[in-house]
Scaffold this motif. Structure first.
Motif, PDB file in Angstrom:
ATOM      1  N   THR A 216       0.851  -1.183   0.000  1.00 15.18           N
ATOM      2  CA  THR A 216       0.000   0.000   0.000  1.00 15.18           C
ATOM      3  C   THR A 216       0.889   1.236   0.000  1.00 15.18           C
ATOM      4  OG1 THR A 216      -1.571  -1.244   1.342  1.00 15.18           O
ATOM      5  CG2 THR A 216      -1.949   1.106   1.161  1.00 15.18           C
ATOM      6  N   LEU A 218       2.122   5.124   0.787  1.00 12.87           N
ATOM      7  CA  LEU A 218       2.018   6.223   1.750  1.00 12.87           C
ATOM      8  C   LEU A 218       2.839   7.376   1.203  1.00 12.87           C
ATOM      9  CD1 LEU A 218       1.929   6.450   5.501  1.00 12.87           C
ATOM     10  CD2 LEU A 218       3.857   7.581   4.385  1.00 12.87           C
ATOM     11  N   THR A 228      -2.571   7.870   2.259  1.00 18.47           N
ATOM     12  CA  THR A 228      -2.289   6.441   2.179  1.00 18.47           C
ATOM     13  C   THR A 228      -3.446   5.714   1.509  1.00 18.47           C
ATOM     14  OG1 THR A 228      -1.834   4.437   3.464  1.00 18.47           O
ATOM     15  CG2 THR A 228      -3.191   6.093   4.519  1.00 18.47           C
ATOM     16  N   GLN A 250      -1.987  -0.732   6.504  1.00 18.89           N
ATOM     17  CA  GLN A 250      -2.483   0.515   7.062  1.00 18.89           C
ATOM     18  C   GLN A 250      -2.922   0.237   8.499  1.00 18.89           C
ATOM     19  OE1 GLN A 250      -5.500   0.974   3.946  1.00 18.89           O
ATOM     20  NE2 GLN A 250      -4.688   3.015   3.553  1.00 18.89           N
ATOM     21  N   MET A 317       0.393   4.235   8.868  1.00 15.53           N
ATOM     22  CA  MET A 317       0.696   2.985   8.181  1.00 15.53           C
ATOM     23  C   MET A 317       2.016   2.432   8.695  1.00 15.53           C
ATOM     24  SD  MET A 317       0.742   2.291   4.069  1.00 15.53           S
ATOM     25  CE  MET A 317       2.487   2.417   3.703  1.00 15.53           C
TER      26      MET A 317
END
Length: 354
Positions: A216, A218, A228, A250, A317
């Motif tokens: 993911t 950020l 994010t 996250q 995160m």
């Protein structure tokens, strides 16, 4: 002659007697070890607490480079697969809508209220973390950065390896710094030259692909806002992101603790690093020490999310953890790395206060 024979017999008996004690000691030790082993097996495989302990162990192993050991916790296949699923596909929420343009609001006159001037905040404040959970405990540091525009992603320019955190500090004169992206690490000897996932530095896309599934993004915008979610590098640049990288999971998005009421075992207990932001814009760096009995065992993702939520963090995160987790302030390490080398590991990038 009989007297001489008896004397010899006594000498021989005296010589043999110590060996009898040695044999008895070995036998007693073997019986003790066997008994303890049986008790341990009964506890691990015959009690609910033992099964939970094996789940913790499996979750911890699955988040390391030694995930191939996880099946040897002998968890049922469905439970082991459930743990893997939670790690590989965590919940992802975009902190910003897909549309970058927001509808204009009609201006409204607001009454002017005079407020007394606030005292200027220090750029950096550091808080000690010392938490006991009963069965385990952890220590670490939280760094509060009042000016979010001072937080930047610094990237190694080496090809053979990454940089140590103190090398990043020398290159950039960073006041505070923590590790960021994960990287290829076969057998624990990775040199941190190439990060996993998206990397954006000073508005330029250095890596726009994501070779490791489940990562993911950020990022921090030019005006200091933390973003994010599941975004491509191109989307992030269009949203005004100056610096960005990838990892997972996250922890908090738009004020929602994503680990609340979720089982903590899936991610195990490890050294942790996280980045977050409060509603007033303050950026926070968090590092929790781990794998060091007597000092700090480590924290679960639930612990990390709860710790941040309690301090008013609205977006956060996790960064790379384990032996990469480390924090420096004014050039000195203020956390204790689990890496055998006291200066930490070679890293592809880091979040720094410049």
């Amino acid at each position: 002659m009989q007297t001489l024979s008896r004397a010899r017999s006594r000498k021989l008996a005296t010589r043999k007697r110590p060996w009898r004690w040695v044999k008895r000691l070995i036998l007693a030790s073997a019986l003790t070890c066997t008994t303890l082993a049986l008790i341990g097996i009964i506890f691990l495989f015959g009690t609910r607490s033992g099964e939970e302990l094996r789940e913790w162990a499996a979750g911890t192993l699955l988040t390391t480079q030694h995930d191939y050991w996880a099946p040897y916790t002998f968890l049922p296949e469905e439970k082991l697969n459930a743990l893997k699923q939670q790690i590989r596909n965590p919940e992802v929420i975009n902190s910003e809508p897909d549309e970058t343009a927001k509808p204009e609001e009609s201006p409204q006159e607001q009454p002017v209220v005079e407020t007394p001037p606030e005292k200027p905040k220090q750029l950096i404040e550091v808080e000690d973390i010392d938490v006991s959970k009963g069965n385990y405990y952890f220590k670490g540091k939280i760094m509060y950065i009042s000016d979010p525009k001072r937080v930047q992603l610094v990237v190694t320019n080496r090809k053979d390896r990454g940089d140590l955190l103190d090398e990043f500090v020398k290159k950039t004169n960073a006041i505070g710094i923590v590790n960021a992206s994960g990287f290829a690490d076969p057998d624990g000897y990775g040199k941190g030259a190439k990060a996993y996932g998206v990397v954006i530095h000073d508005g330029k896309i250095l890596q726009g692909y994501n070779p490791k599934s489940g990562e993911t993004a950020l990022g921090i915008t030019y005006d200091g806002k933390l973003i994010t979610g599941s975004y491509t590098a191109e989307q992030l640049v269009k949203m005004g992101v100056r610096d960005a990288m990838s990892f997972r999971p996250q922890l908090i998005v738009n004020g929602k603790n994503l680990f609340k009421d979720k089982p903590a075992k899936s991610w195990g207990i490890q050294p942790r690093t996280a980045i977050g932001q409060k509603a007033d814009g303050t950026i926070v760096f968090v590092v929790i020490d781990g794998r060091q009995p007597g000092h700090s065992i480590g924290a679960s993702m639930n612990d990390l999310a709860e710790l941040l939520e309690e301090r008013g963090i609205v977006t956060a995160m996790a960064m790379d953890g384990g032996s990469s987790s480390m924090m420096l302030y004014n050039g000195e390490a203020i956390t204790k790395t689990s890496c055998p080398y006291y200066r930490g590991r070679y890293l592809p990038n880091a979040w720094a206060v410049i």
